[in-house]
Write a protein that holds these residues in place. Structure first.
Motif: not given
Length: 297
Positions: A152-156, A164-168, A176-177, A185-189
């Motif tokens: 979770w900390e790594q995602v934050e 605010r961008t993640l890639t699969n 994430f806006l 944070t939950k949505a990003a996780i």
């Protein structure tokens, strides 16, 4: 007029994929060990949160089942008789859920706490007391899978340092806006496990079928989050077998996260309606297996 038995349903389901994906994405050692083993993750999680052996967790589950009444569960547990005739099989437990079996607590934890769900929501969703939910959550994150909070900390950190961008693993990006806070944070996780599972079904399953649909007799009837449902002519089980083999290949691409290369298994079911489906082992499916199922109709 066509007979009702002219066609049958074939379902290809990735319902267990997100837990597998989460294990590798979070790089949680115990979860990866479970994924690469052969035992039920729900039983093992129950063992971790109760400090009981897996055999005892299974035995207790066979007695309690899906019962949720605390009084009835206590009475059912009184039947936990050991090999010596004693009834103290559960005495070594560090924690026993009052309103569900130990395995059920493990199963519900596996599908909730990975994504930073709080104990109050978990309690409301599963109809248990907040005190019980708080204990189960702490045991899940501290005793069973202590690597999850680190993920979770790594995602934050990734959100803060990547606009605010993640890639699969397939290159899908999401920015994430929403207002910065727990919901974001939950949505990003959840993004990487959820999006990877959906991409496998859509990009590797449905799209591959569509591109090659003229080679098959199967028609796609329904696509949901982690499942594809087709109908296939009943009279040609050889063609149905070849179609199943192709769908297994399409739906099991190699996935890579954190230096791990792996595939996520697929469950195939067949039937005349969604309410009565039979699981057919997809690993080495044969025409004979489908004909044997057909003979039971």
């Amino acid at each position: 007029r066509p007979s009702p038995l002219d066609k049958f349903l074939m379902s290809f389901d990735k319902s267990g994929s997100e837990w597998v994906l989460f294990a590798y994405i979070a790089n949680e050692p115990r979860m990866i060990e479970i994924v690469e083993g052969e035992e039920s993750p729900h039983t093992i999680t129950g063992s971790y949160i109760s400090s009981l052996t897996r055999d005892i967790v299974e035995k207790e589950n066979n007695l309690v089942g899906t019962e949720t009444d605390a009084t009835k569960i206590e009475r059912l547990r009184s039947g936990m008789v050991g090999a010596d005739g004693g009834t103290g099989l559960l005495e070594g437990a560090t924690f026993l859920p009052r309103s569900m079996s130990i395995r059920q607590a493990g199963k519900k934890s596996n599908f909730g706490f990975n994504y930073a769900e709080g104990y109050r929501k978990w309690a409301a969703d599963n109809n248990v007391s907040e005190a019980e939910a708080k204990s189960i959550r702490a045991l899940y994150l501290e005793e069973a899978y202590p690597g999850i909070p680190e993920y979770w900390e790594q995602v934050e950190h990734a959100l803060e340092h990547n606009n605010r961008t993640l890639t699969n693993c397939f290159g899908r990006k999401r920015r994430f806006l929403d207002v910065w806070g727990p919901d974001l944070t939950k949505a990003a996780i959840a993004f990487r496990p959820h999006s990877t599972s959906v991409d496998i079904v859509n990009q590797f399953g449905w799209l591959k079928w569509w591109d090659n649909r003229h080679d098959f007799q199967a028609e796609c009837l329904l696509q949901v989050h982690d499942e594809l449902i087709f109908q296939h002519p009943m009279q040609d089980m050889g063609a149905a077998t070849r179609f199943a083999e192709s769908m297994k290949k399409y739906l099991e691409p190699t996935v890579e996260y954190n230096g791990h290369s792996f595939k996520v298994g697929t469950t195939m079911k067949v039937g005349l309606n969604r309410g009565n489906m039979t699981t057919i082992a997809l690993g080495d499916i044969t025409e004979q297996e489908l004909k044997e199922w057909q003979a039971t109709l």
